[in-house]
Scaffold this motif. Structure first.
Motif, PDB file in Angstrom:
ATOM      1  N   GLY A   1      50.189  31.559  24.158  1.00 55.45           N
ATOM      2  CA  GLY A   1      51.414  31.880  24.697  1.00 55.45           C
ATOM      3  C   GLY A   1      51.350  32.521  26.455  1.00 55.45           C
ATOM      4  O   GLY A   1      51.988  32.709  27.256  1.00 55.45           O
ATOM      5  N   GLY A   2      50.261  31.663  27.005  1.00 53.26           N
ATOM      6  CA  GLY A   2      49.993  31.439  28.203  1.00 53.26           C
ATOM      7  C   GLY A   2      49.463  33.025  29.000  1.00 53.26           C
ATOM      8  O   GLY A   2      49.428  32.681  29.905  1.00 53.26           O
ATOM      9  N   LYS A   3      48.918  33.624  28.038  1.00 53.82           N
ATOM     10  CA  LYS A   3      49.204  35.150  28.810  1.00 53.82           C
ATOM     11  C   LYS A   3      47.848  35.679  28.384  1.00 53.82           C
ATOM     12  O   LYS A   3      46.737  34.791  26.592  1.00 53.82           O
ATOM     13  N   PHE A   4      46.780  35.834  28.942  1.00 52.24           N
ATOM     14  CA  PHE A   4      45.700  36.675  28.645  1.00 52.24           C
ATOM     15  C   PHE A   4      45.625  38.843  28.244  1.00 52.24           C
ATOM     16  O   PHE A   4      45.755  39.338  29.506  1.00 52.24           O
ATOM     17  N   LYS A   5      44.852  39.438  27.718  1.00 51.16           N
ATOM     18  CA  LYS A   5      44.608  40.314  27.877  1.00 51.16           C
ATOM     19  C   LYS A   5      42.945  40.205  27.258  1.00 51.16           C
ATOM     20  O   LYS A   5      43.157  40.470  25.719  1.00 51.16           O
ATOM     21  N   ALA A   6      42.372  41.614  28.371  1.00 47.70           N
ATOM     22  CA  ALA A   6      41.001  42.240  26.886  1.00 47.70           C
ATOM     23  C   ALA A   6      40.528  42.946  27.818  1.00 47.70           C
ATOM     24  O   ALA A   6      41.374  43.998  28.805  1.00 47.70           O
ATOM     25  N   LYS A   7      40.155  44.420  27.211  1.00 40.87           N
ATOM     26  CA  LYS A   7      39.469  45.526  27.626  1.00 40.87           C
ATOM     27  C   LYS A   7      37.920  45.027  28.872  1.00 40.87           C
ATOM     28  O   LYS A   7      36.973  43.788  28.316  1.00 40.87           O
ATOM     29  N   GLY A   8      37.809  45.885  29.839  1.00 44.18           N
ATOM     30  CA  GLY A   8      36.103  45.548  29.868  1.00 44.18           C
ATOM     31  C   GLY A   8      36.150  46.570  31.754  1.00 44.18           C
ATOM     32  O   GLY A   8      37.049  47.879  31.154  1.00 44.18           O
ATOM     33  N   THR A   9      36.209  45.502  32.752  1.00 47.31           N
ATOM     34  CA  THR A   9      35.561  46.231  33.938  1.00 47.31           C
ATOM     35  C   THR A   9      35.854  45.837  34.876  1.00 47.31           C
ATOM     36  O   THR A   9      35.670  44.676  34.527  1.00 47.31           O
ATOM     37  N   ILE A  10      36.233  46.361  35.609  1.00 49.26           N
ATOM     38  CA  ILE A  10      36.492  45.565  36.895  1.00 49.26           C
ATOM     39  C   ILE A  10      35.185  46.133  37.772  1.00 49.26           C
ATOM     40  O   ILE A  10      34.760  47.691  37.639  1.00 49.26           O
ATOM     41  N   TYR A  11      35.102  44.906  38.584  1.00 48.90           N
ATOM     42  CA  TYR A  11      34.380  45.030  39.731  1.00 48.90           C
ATOM     43  C   TYR A  11      34.819  45.136  41.019  1.00 48.90           C
ATOM     44  O   TYR A  11      36.089  43.679  41.121  1.00 48.90           O
ATOM     45  N   LEU A  12      34.794  45.699  42.260  1.00 45.65           N
ATOM     46  CA  LEU A  12      35.634  46.149  43.413  1.00 45.65           C
ATOM     47  C   LEU A  12      34.564  45.864  44.971  1.00 45.65           C
ATOM     48  O   LEU A  12      34.264  46.023  44.660  1.00 45.65           O
ATOM     49  N   SER A  13      34.548  44.600  45.632  1.00 43.82           N
ATOM     50  CA  SER A  13      34.100  44.365  46.710  1.00 43.82           C
ATOM     51  C   SER A  13      35.265  44.292  48.341  1.00 43.82           C
ATOM     52  O   SER A  13      36.019  44.411  47.663  1.00 43.82           O
ATOM     53  N   ASN A  14      34.326  43.894  49.000  1.00 39.64           N
ATOM     54  CA  ASN A  14      35.104  43.582  50.022  1.00 39.64           C
ATOM     55  C   ASN A  14      35.968  41.862  50.200  1.00 39.64           C
ATOM     56  O   ASN A  14      36.219  41.948  51.568  1.00 39.64           O
ATOM     57  N   ILE A  15      35.599  41.296  49.220  1.00 44.26           N
ATOM     58  CA  ILE A  15      36.032  39.883  49.064  1.00 44.26           C
ATOM     59  C   ILE A  15      37.229  39.682  47.911  1.00 44.26           C
ATOM     60  O   ILE A  15      37.703  39.058  48.236  1.00 44.26           O
ATOM     61  N   ARG A  16      36.644  40.399  46.557  1.00 44.64           N
ATOM     62  CA  ARG A  16      37.191  40.354  45.825  1.00 44.64           C
ATOM     63  C   ARG A  16      37.501  41.566  44.922  1.00 44.64           C
ATOM     64  O   ARG A  16      36.865  42.685  44.865  1.00 44.64           O
ATOM     65  N   MET A  17      38.665  41.390  43.634  1.00 48.29           N
ATOM     66  CA  MET A  17      38.336  42.056  42.099  1.00 48.29           C
ATOM     67  C   MET A  17      37.629  40.807  41.287  1.00 48.29           C
ATOM     68  O   MET A  17      38.204  39.691  41.084  1.00 48.29           O
ATOM     69  N   VAL A  18      37.109  41.674  40.767  1.00 51.10           N
ATOM     70  CA  VAL A  18      36.089  40.885  39.662  1.00 51.10           C
ATOM     71  C   VAL A  18      36.808  41.326  38.145  1.00 51.10           C
ATOM     72  O   VAL A  18      36.050  41.994  37.574  1.00 51.10           O
ATOM     73  N   PHE A  19      37.377  41.008  37.148  1.00 55.54           N
ATOM     74  CA  PHE A  19      37.297  41.576  35.374  1.00 55.54           C
ATOM     75  C   PHE A  19      36.320  40.767  35.091  1.00 55.54           C
ATOM     76  O   PHE A  19      36.687  39.954  34.641  1.00 55.54           O
ATOM     77  N   VAL A  20      35.625  41.643  34.421  1.00 56.88           N
ATOM     78  CA  VAL A  20      34.651  40.706  33.353  1.00 56.88           C
ATOM     79  C   VAL A  20      34.714  42.038  32.131  1.00 56.88           C
ATOM     80  O   VAL A  20      34.816  42.738  31.473  1.00 56.88           O
ATOM     81  N   ALA A  21      35.363  40.857  31.084  1.00 51.54           N
ATOM     82  CA  ALA A  21      35.506  40.792  29.688  1.00 51.54           C
ATOM     83  C   ALA A  21      34.668  41.298  28.804  1.00 51.54           C
ATOM     84  O   ALA A  21      33.716  41.335  29.288  1.00 51.54           O
ATOM     85  N   ASP A  22      34.778  42.873  27.863  1.00 57.52           N
ATOM     86  CA  ASP A  22      33.624  43.132  26.872  1.00 57.52           C
ATOM     87  C   ASP A  22      33.343  42.195  26.235  1.00 57.52           C
ATOM     88  O   ASP A  22      31.907  42.142  25.881  1.00 57.52           O
ATOM     89  N   LYS A  23      34.168  41.807  25.591  1.00 55.51           N
ATOM     90  CA  LYS A  23      34.054  39.898  25.122  1.00 55.51           C
ATOM     91  C   LYS A  23      35.128  39.153  25.266  1.00 55.51           C
ATOM     92  O   LYS A  23      36.316  39.326  25.370  1.00 55.51           O
TER      93      LYS A  23
END
Length: 202
Positions: free
Chosen positions: A40-62
């Motif tokens: 459906g063009g949408k992504f949804k997952a549980k995981g961890t958000i990393y925040l830096s001075n450049i970006r946010m990175v979401f890393v999914a558990d699976k």
């Protein structure tokens, strides 16, 4: 926004030159739209958000449909809001522009809407640090003479001073956010130099 940035085996994003990681927040759910190939063009997952001075990175558990991570450059995020709905969990929502490869036209790429839902614990540490950091990144970028045009190099945000902000961060005992007082040690001194060499941009 860029799809599947480089990660170390432990799930930590491979840093850019001069990148400083501020925090990691486990137990979040991440939603984003207009993802080619996703159901459906949408992504949804549980995981961890990393925040830096450049970006946010979401890393999914699976991984979900071959997607394991999203990279949201701080200079490309806009219209961000903190939402406190009555019957649902607190969340941060916003829009993020795509990281467009240099040889492609911007019109081929859509702006994405995203949402970070705090499903486990509070968010009294993450939310103030996120809004302070994004404000500092924008302020520093304006002082450096770069406007908000979409072709601005997202790595310019690396010059944003974050040390003072991290030292004076309020820590909410109900928020499982981990603040990095020292940069996380990694098994490699590998540092990335640009967005376009490895990632698929969307």
């Amino acid at each position: 926004m860029a799809l599947n940035p480089q990660l170390f085996p432990n799930g930590m994003p491979v840093p850019f030159m001069n990148e400083i990681f501020v925090l990691a927040r486990d137990g979040v759910e991440f939603e984003v739209d207009k993802i080619p190939g996703a159901h459906g063009g949408k992504f949804k997952a549980k995981g961890t958000i990393y925040l830096s001075n450049i970006r946010m990175v979401f890393v999914a558990d699976k991984p979900v449909e071959n997607i394991i991570a999203f990279d949201l450059p701080m200079l490309y995020v806009h219209d961000e809001k903190f939402n406190q709905p009555i019957f649902h969990c607190n969340n941060v929502s916003g829009l993020v522009e795509p990281v467009v490869p240099e040889n492609q036209h911007r019109a081929l790429y859509s702006t994405h809407s995203f949402k970070i839902l705090f499903k486990e614990g509070g968010c009294g540490t993450f939310v103030p640090l996120f809004f302070n950091l994004i404000t500092s990144v924008r302020r520093y970028n304006e002082l450096a003479g770069s406007g908000p045009e979409p072709r601005v190099d997202p790595l310019q945000a690396a010059q944003t001073p974050v040390d003072e902000m991290m030292r004076h961060a309020y820590v909410d005992p109900n928020d499982p956010t981990r603040i990095f007082l020292q940069q996380p040690t990694t098994e490699s001194q590998l540092r990335r130099r640009n967005y376009h060499s490895v990632e698929g941009s969307i």
